[in-house]
Design a protein around this motif. Structure first.
Motif, PDB file in Angstrom:
ATOM      1  N   LEU A  52       0.756  -1.131  -0.100  1.00 51.79           N
ATOM      2  CA  LEU A  52      -0.105  -0.042   0.105  1.00 51.79           C
ATOM      3  C   LEU A  52       0.787   1.220  -0.121  1.00 51.79           C
ATOM      4  O   LEU A  52       0.739   2.343  -0.553  1.00 51.79           O
ATOM      5  N   ALA A  53       2.005   1.207   0.858  1.00 53.57           N
ATOM      6  CA  ALA A  53       2.923   2.599   0.818  1.00 53.57           C
ATOM      7  C   ALA A  53       3.418   2.760  -0.527  1.00 53.57           C
ATOM      8  O   ALA A  53       3.626   3.784  -0.840  1.00 53.57           O
ATOM      9  N   THR A  54       3.912   1.436  -0.991  1.00 52.79           N
ATOM     10  CA  THR A  54       4.552   1.809  -2.451  1.00 52.79           C
ATOM     11  C   THR A  54       3.520   2.307  -3.337  1.00 52.79           C
ATOM     12  O   THR A  54       3.879   3.206  -4.233  1.00 52.79           O
ATOM     13  N   ALA A  55       2.531   1.662  -3.321  1.00 57.19           N
ATOM     14  CA  ALA A  55       1.367   2.096  -4.620  1.00 57.19           C
ATOM     15  C   ALA A  55       0.838   3.512  -4.213  1.00 57.19           C
ATOM     16  O   ALA A  55       0.422   4.018  -5.094  1.00 57.19           O
ATOM     17  N   THR A  56       1.044   4.169  -3.026  1.00 50.83           N
ATOM     18  CA  THR A  56       0.261   5.158  -2.876  1.00 50.83           C
ATOM     19  C   THR A  56       1.200   6.224  -2.340  1.00 50.83           C
ATOM     20  O   THR A  56       0.625   7.661  -2.109  1.00 50.83           O
ATOM     21  N   VAL A  57       2.493   6.283  -2.234  1.00 57.70           N
ATOM     22  CA  VAL A  57       3.310   7.169  -1.571  1.00 57.70           C
ATOM     23  C   VAL A  57       3.364   8.691  -2.405  1.00 57.70           C
ATOM     24  O   VAL A  57       3.177   9.674  -1.707  1.00 57.70           O
ATOM     25  N   GLY A  67       8.925  13.722   5.136  1.00 56.33           N
ATOM     26  CA  GLY A  67       7.629  13.911   5.032  1.00 56.33           C
ATOM     27  C   GLY A  67       7.046  12.223   4.980  1.00 56.33           C
ATOM     28  O   GLY A  67       6.000  11.793   5.693  1.00 56.33           O
ATOM     29  N   ALA A  68       7.960  11.419   4.343  1.00 57.18           N
ATOM     30  CA  ALA A  68       7.542   9.965   4.811  1.00 57.18           C
ATOM     31  C   ALA A  68       7.610   9.447   6.289  1.00 57.18           C
ATOM     32  O   ALA A  68       6.984   8.647   6.757  1.00 57.18           O
ATOM     33  N   LEU A  69       8.609  10.100   6.997  1.00 56.58           N
ATOM     34  CA  LEU A  69       8.522   9.568   8.280  1.00 56.58           C
ATOM     35  C   LEU A  69       7.545  10.310   9.156  1.00 56.58           C
ATOM     36  O   LEU A  69       6.818   9.676   9.912  1.00 56.58           O
ATOM     37  N   PRO A 121       6.380   4.331   4.618  1.00 58.36           N
ATOM     38  CA  PRO A 121       6.475   5.245   3.625  1.00 58.36           C
ATOM     39  C   PRO A 121       7.709   5.527   3.118  1.00 58.36           C
ATOM     40  O   PRO A 121       7.969   5.837   2.112  1.00 58.36           O
ATOM     41  N   LEU A 122       8.642   5.567   4.237  1.00 56.43           N
ATOM     42  CA  LEU A 122      10.010   5.944   3.756  1.00 56.43           C
ATOM     43  C   LEU A 122      10.625   4.722   2.725  1.00 56.43           C
ATOM     44  O   LEU A 122      11.308   5.221   1.911  1.00 56.43           O
ATOM     45  N   LEU A 123      10.361   3.709   3.223  1.00 61.55           N
ATOM     46  CA  LEU A 123      10.838   2.589   2.160  1.00 61.55           C
ATOM     47  C   LEU A 123      10.269   2.597   1.082  1.00 61.55           C
ATOM     48  O   LEU A 123      10.922   2.317  -0.081  1.00 61.55           O
ATOM     49  N   ALA A 124       8.863   2.929   1.018  1.00 61.29           N
ATOM     50  CA  ALA A 124       8.220   3.070  -0.251  1.00 61.29           C
ATOM     51  C   ALA A 124       8.924   4.304  -1.133  1.00 61.29           C
ATOM     52  O   ALA A 124       9.027   3.903  -2.450  1.00 61.29           O
ATOM     53  N   LEU A 125       9.037   5.156  -0.498  1.00 60.80           N
ATOM     54  CA  LEU A 125       9.717   6.281  -1.165  1.00 60.80           C
ATOM     55  C   LEU A 125      11.140   6.194  -1.756  1.00 60.80           C
ATOM     56  O   LEU A 125      11.419   6.351  -3.003  1.00 60.80           O
ATOM     57  N   ALA A 130      12.180   8.394  -5.420  1.00 62.04           N
ATOM     58  CA  ALA A 130      11.433   9.819  -5.600  1.00 62.04           C
ATOM     59  C   ALA A 130      11.869  10.399  -4.314  1.00 62.04           C
ATOM     60  O   ALA A 130      11.227  11.656  -4.209  1.00 62.04           O
ATOM     61  N   ALA A 131      12.779  10.212  -3.554  1.00 63.05           N
ATOM     62  CA  ALA A 131      13.080  10.914  -2.373  1.00 63.05           C
ATOM     63  C   ALA A 131      13.956  12.337  -2.872  1.00 63.05           C
ATOM     64  O   ALA A 131      14.936  12.207  -3.495  1.00 63.05           O
ATOM     65  N   ARG A 132      13.412  13.220  -2.266  1.00 63.18           N
ATOM     66  CA  ARG A 132      14.049  14.795  -2.470  1.00 63.18           C
ATOM     67  C   ARG A 132      14.342  15.236  -0.974  1.00 63.18           C
ATOM     68  O   ARG A 132      13.104  15.325  -0.201  1.00 63.18           O
ATOM     69  N   ASP A 133      15.657  15.387  -0.650  1.00 62.53           N
ATOM     70  CA  ASP A 133      15.670  15.989   0.906  1.00 62.53           C
ATOM     71  C   ASP A 133      16.345  17.123   0.785  1.00 62.53           C
ATOM     72  O   ASP A 133      16.597  18.002   0.706  1.00 62.53           O
TER      73      ASP A 133
END
Length: 133
Positions: A52-57, A67-69, A121-125, A130-133
């Motif tokens: 779910l997290a990966t499909a919807t992040v 944001g993921a955390l 959510p962090l793993l999904a990101l 798609a991570a931008r920090d």
């Protein structure tokens, strides 16, 4: 991160978790015994959360690790509130009874499922790249 969308996805995690518990009690426990049933059930629920997290992040508006955390903290808080609220108010369990689920006993890996809830959510990101920090 958009909190309403994050909460909406948690509302999809919840019925999956309930169905997982019913399946564990009705099918896995009689077929596999306690330890194996709890391990398999925990892995299945953690997998559901990650799918779910990966499909919807992206839909949740998560673009940064922070944001993921934040989304993971919301999911964890909702999960714990539900767990303790439902357990105490509906099932009539005491706090010590509820805390038994947090010990690795008889194959129970609930603490690892909670860690997956927090970090999902962090793993999904990261999976989506798609991570931008």
């Amino acid at each position: 991160m958009q909190a309403p969308r994050t909460i909406a996805i948690w509302c999809l995690i919840l019925p999956g978790a309930v169905a997982n518990g019913i399946f564990r009690q009705a099918v896995l426990l009689p077929a596999l015994g306690t330890a194996a049933a709890f391990v398999l059930s925990g892995l299945m629920l953690a997998g559901w959360i990650l799918v779910l997290a990966t499909a919807t992040v992206r839909w949740m508006g998560i673009h940064t690790s922070r944001g993921a955390l934040g989304a993971g903290v919301i999911w964890l808080a909702l999960t714990l509130a539900f767990e303790f609220g439902f357990g105490a108010l509906v099932q009539g369990k005491s706090v010590p009874e509820l805390l038994q689920a947090y010990a690795f006993h008889d194959g129970n890996i609930w603490p690892l499922v909670l860690l997956t809830t927090l970090l999902g959510p962090l793993l999904a990101l990261q999976i989506r790249g798609a991570a931008r920090d």
